[in-house]
Design an enzyme around this catalytic site. Structure first.
Site, PDB file in Angstrom:
ATOM      1  N   GLY A   1       3.162   1.547   2.814  1.00 43.77           N
ATOM      2  CA  GLY A   1       3.434   3.030   1.969  1.00 43.77           C
ATOM      3  C   GLY A   1       2.307   3.441   1.491  1.00 43.77           C
TER       4      GLY A   1
ATOM      5  N   ASN B   1      -7.246  -4.544   0.837  1.00 42.53           N
ATOM      6  CA  ASN B   1      -7.898  -3.216   1.127  1.00 42.53           C
ATOM      7  C   ASN B   1      -9.482  -3.551   1.331  1.00 42.53           C
ATOM      8  OD1 ASN B   1      -5.156  -2.327  -1.182  1.00 42.53           O
ATOM      9  ND2 ASN B   1      -5.778  -1.167   0.905  1.00 42.53           N
TER      10      ASN B   1
ATOM     11  N   SER C   1       5.104  -3.955  -3.275  1.00 42.62           N
ATOM     12  CA  SER C   1       3.636  -3.911  -3.419  1.00 42.62           C
ATOM     13  C   SER C   1       3.331  -4.441  -4.887  1.00 42.62           C
ATOM     14  CB  SER C   1       2.888  -2.938  -2.855  1.00 42.62           C
ATOM     15  OG  SER C   1       1.576  -3.076  -3.079  1.00 42.62           O
TER      16      SER C   1
ATOM     17  N   ASP D   1      -4.529  -2.615   8.687  1.00 44.95           N
ATOM     18  CA  ASP D   1      -3.900  -1.436   8.174  1.00 44.95           C
ATOM     19  C   ASP D   1      -4.810  -0.514   8.152  1.00 44.95           C
ATOM     20  OD1 ASP D   1      -2.980  -0.506   4.409  1.00 44.95           O
ATOM     21  OD2 ASP D   1      -3.234   0.655   6.225  1.00 44.95           O
TER      22      ASP D   1
ATOM     23  N   GLU E   1      -3.666  -9.120   4.606  1.00 41.86           N
ATOM     24  CA  GLU E   1      -3.827  -7.701   4.934  1.00 41.86           C
ATOM     25  C   GLU E   1      -5.351  -7.107   4.857  1.00 41.86           C
ATOM     26  OE1 GLU E   1      -1.074  -4.937   3.565  1.00 41.86           O
ATOM     27  OE2 GLU E   1      -1.562  -3.257   4.541  1.00 41.86           O
TER      28      GLU E   1
ATOM     29  N   LYS F   1       4.317  -8.481  -1.996  1.00 38.73           N
ATOM     30  CA  LYS F   1       3.033  -8.226  -1.718  1.00 38.73           C
ATOM     31  C   LYS F   1       1.901  -8.223  -2.764  1.00 38.73           C
ATOM     32  CE  LYS F   1       0.583  -4.257   0.103  1.00 38.73           C
ATOM     33  NZ  LYS F   1       0.303  -3.111   1.254  1.00 38.73           N
ATOM     34  N   LEU F   2       1.226  -8.995  -2.791  1.00 35.56           N
ATOM     35  CA  LEU F   2       0.174  -9.129  -4.056  1.00 35.56           C
ATOM     36  C   LEU F   2      -1.261  -8.430  -3.520  1.00 35.56           C
ATOM     37  CD1 LEU F   2       0.487 -12.676  -5.101  1.00 35.56           C
ATOM     38  CD2 LEU F   2       1.941 -10.908  -6.081  1.00 35.56           C
ATOM     39  N   LYS F   3      -1.761  -7.395  -4.518  1.00 38.45           N
ATOM     40  CA  LYS F   3      -2.927  -6.830  -4.029  1.00 38.45           C
ATOM     41  C   LYS F   3      -3.956  -8.118  -4.593  1.00 38.45           C
ATOM     42  CE  LYS F   3      -2.059  -2.903  -2.574  1.00 38.45           C
ATOM     43  NZ  LYS F   3      -2.776  -2.178  -1.437  1.00 38.45           N
TER      44      LYS F   3
ATOM     45  N   ASP G   1      -2.712  -8.385   0.130  1.00 35.49           N
ATOM     46  CA  ASP G   1      -3.339  -7.094   0.639  1.00 35.49           C
ATOM     47  C   ASP G   1      -4.881  -6.905  -0.017  1.00 35.49           C
ATOM     48  OD1 ASP G   1      -2.787  -3.450   0.933  1.00 35.49           O
ATOM     49  OD2 ASP G   1      -4.393  -4.907   1.557  1.00 35.49           O
TER      50      ASP G   1
ATOM     51  N   LYS H   1       1.563   3.050   8.965  1.00 36.09           N
ATOM     52  CA  LYS H   1       1.711   4.212   8.013  1.00 36.09           C
ATOM     53  C   LYS H   1       1.435   5.755   9.113  1.00 36.09           C
ATOM     54  CE  LYS H   1      -0.403   1.844   4.311  1.00 36.09           C
ATOM     55  NZ  LYS H   1      -1.493   1.687   3.266  1.00 36.09           N
TER      56      LYS H   1
HETATM   57  O1  NPG Z   1       4.707   1.011  -1.688  1.00 33.91           O
HETATM   58  C1  NPG Z   1       3.935   1.866  -1.790  1.00 33.91           C
HETATM   59  O2  NPG Z   1       4.167   2.968  -1.201  1.00 33.91           O
HETATM   60  C2  NPG Z   1       2.495   1.380  -1.877  1.00 33.91           C
HETATM   61  C3  NPG Z   1       2.134   0.122  -1.102  1.00 33.91           C
HETATM   62  C4  NPG Z   1       0.947   0.134  -1.007  1.00 33.91           C
HETATM   63  O3  NPG Z   1       0.318  -1.106  -1.606  1.00 33.91           O
HETATM   64  N1  NPG Z   1      -0.032   0.752  -0.474  1.00 33.91           N
HETATM   65  C5  NPG Z   1      -1.541   0.477  -0.586  1.00 33.91           C
HETATM   66  C6  NPG Z   1      -1.959  -0.014   0.749  1.00 33.91           C
HETATM   67  O4  NPG Z   1      -3.056  -0.322   0.961  1.00 33.91           O
HETATM   68  O5  NPG Z   1      -1.070  -0.341   1.644  1.00 33.91           O
HETATM   69  C7  NPG Z   1      -2.322   1.657  -1.184  1.00 33.91           C
HETATM   70  C8  NPG Z   1      -1.656   3.028  -0.981  1.00 33.91           C
HETATM   71  C9  NPG Z   1      -2.291   4.028  -1.554  1.00 33.91           C
HETATM   72  C10 NPG Z   1      -3.760   3.840  -1.858  1.00 33.91           C
HETATM   73  C11 NPG Z   1      -4.228   2.684  -1.811  1.00 33.91           C
HETATM   74  C12 NPG Z   1      -3.360   1.595  -1.537  1.00 33.91           C
END
Ligand code: NPG
Length: 368
Positions: free
Chosen positions: A291, A191, A135, A239, A214, A161-163, A189, A263
């Site tokens: 993750g 969010n 990510s 997610d 996502e 994966k690009l935020k 992703d 998750k």
């Molecule tokens: O590689 C990892 O553990 C993180 C992967 C990741 O992008 N997690 C994001 C998600 O929304 O999936 C995230 C995790 C924690 C908090 C915010 C966003």
């Protein structure tokens, strides 16, 4: 199996680099570990709740508090229990899935260790290694992003994966696709950073042959996601919206997603995560393992889960050094873009005592 003691341990781990998403920026990870001591063995669990309630309503102090006040006492009071009886025992407490997941995980770890069985065996894994995706957070510039992606690809990651968020979506995705070619497994992703009014804008991501988009919309907007499924070519993955096997079945029935990010912490534990895997498999919906910046404890459990048959897309289970200079367990190291599924009893890993002590900020012991 009888639980004799539960130890809650707060740790603080600095991230190797800031992790920016549409929810904010994280510089370190305040984790909560749960250790259960039973008549058979001891087990470890990791709570994925973060420092604030931006990803979900849970946050680490709240998780610790609800464990102390409402979740651990019933388990200490129970006679003999198994990992499968934890969720029913805790059903009187609404929500708090991340806190419950950590506790159930520790009980499952102890139970499996007591029987000499690995998490992989206990969950039904069919692979001994899994492809690793990574990510990549939101960056200050496209050149900086391209450098980061180049480094991760050089390390062997199999999927990027690009935020994304409004204002940081088409340009970075286009730049990565153009720089690294059409064969790169690429997904985004959000969010939940977009709204139904962004449908036409999100449809422009169809030009980049992404594996999935996502969680573009709010976690409760299943009908909005269903409208995106109908109007976009790129598959929609959920997610935050998927909190249980029932919600997965509902989202699929409503046509709100074609892929699910599983998750264990978000859904209340590894046993519910496996039920989501099974519901999705029965509906022809592929899943992948998400993750939450887990330490090696959560990473070990996630690798076992990611080895189940319907986990057919690379997950966000990256090497330990993606986030941490020093993991609290033996580090997970990428080999040819894959990570090995632990084979030892239970999680197959445990915190390294002196490392754990260095990052521990508080310890709370609970017993009868
Ligand atoms: O590689 C990892 O553990 C993180 C992967 C990741 O992008 N997690 C994001 C998600 O929304 O999936 C995230 C995790 C924690 C908090 C915010 C966003």
């Amino acid at each position: 199996m009888k639980i004799e003691r539960v130890t809650l341990r707060r740790i603080a781990l600095p991230l190797v680099s800031p992790f920016r998403t549409s929810l904010g920026i994280e510089y370190d990870r305040p984790a909560l570990l749960v250790q259960v001591t039973t008549s058979d063995a001891e087990g470890w669990g990791e709570c994925v709740a973060g420092a604030d309630a931006s990803y979900s309503s849970e946050y680490v102090e709240g998780a610790e508090d609800v464990l102390i006040r409402h979740l651990v006492p019933p388990l200490l009071a129970a006679g003999s229990l198994t990992a499968h009886t934890v969720a029913p025992l805790l059903a009187g407490v609404k929500g708090h899935r991340m806190a419950k997941a950590a506790l159930e995980m520790a009980v499952l770890d102890a139970e499996l260790r007591g029987h000499g069985l690995s998490f992989a065996t206990g969950l039904g894994a069919v692979a001994d290694s899994v492809p690793s995706g990574v990510s990549v957070g939101i960056m200050d510039s496209v050149p900086e992003l391209l450098d980061a992606v180049e480094r991760y690809l050089a390390q062997g990651y199999r999927r990027i994966k690009l935020k994304i968020e409004p204002g940081w979506d088409l340009a970075p995705v286009r730049a990565v696709r153009e720089r690294f070619g059409d064969d790169l497994l690429l997904q985004v992703d959000a969010n939940a950073a977009y709204t139904r009014a962004d449908g036409r804008h999100l449809a422009r991501l169809d030009d980049f042959d992404l594996l999935l988009i996502e969680q573009p919309l709010d976690e409760e907007d299943l009908l909005g996601h269903a409208a995106l499924v109908r109007s976009l070519r790129t598959p929609i993955c959920l997610d935050e919206s998927i909190v249980s096997a029932r919600s997965a079945a509902d989202a699929i029935a409503l046509g709100a997603c074609q892929i699910v990010n599983v998750k264990p912490g978000r859904v209340g534990g590894y046993l519910e995560a496996r039920r989501i895997h099974d519901v999705c498999a029965a509906s022809g919906v592929p899943v992948w393992c998400g993750g939450m910046l887990e330490t090696g404890i959560g990473r070990a459990g996630n690798l076992a889960l990611a080895a189940l048959p319907n986990f057919t897309l690379p997950g966000d289970v990256s090497a330990s050094d993606r986030y941490y200079e020093t993991d609290i367990t033996e580090p997970f190291v990428l080999r040819d873009g894959n990570l090995p599924v632990p084979t030892g009893p239970g999680l197959g890993v445990a915190p390294i005592p002196h490392v754990l002590d260095e990052v521990t900020t508080s310890v709370r012991e609970l017993s009868n």
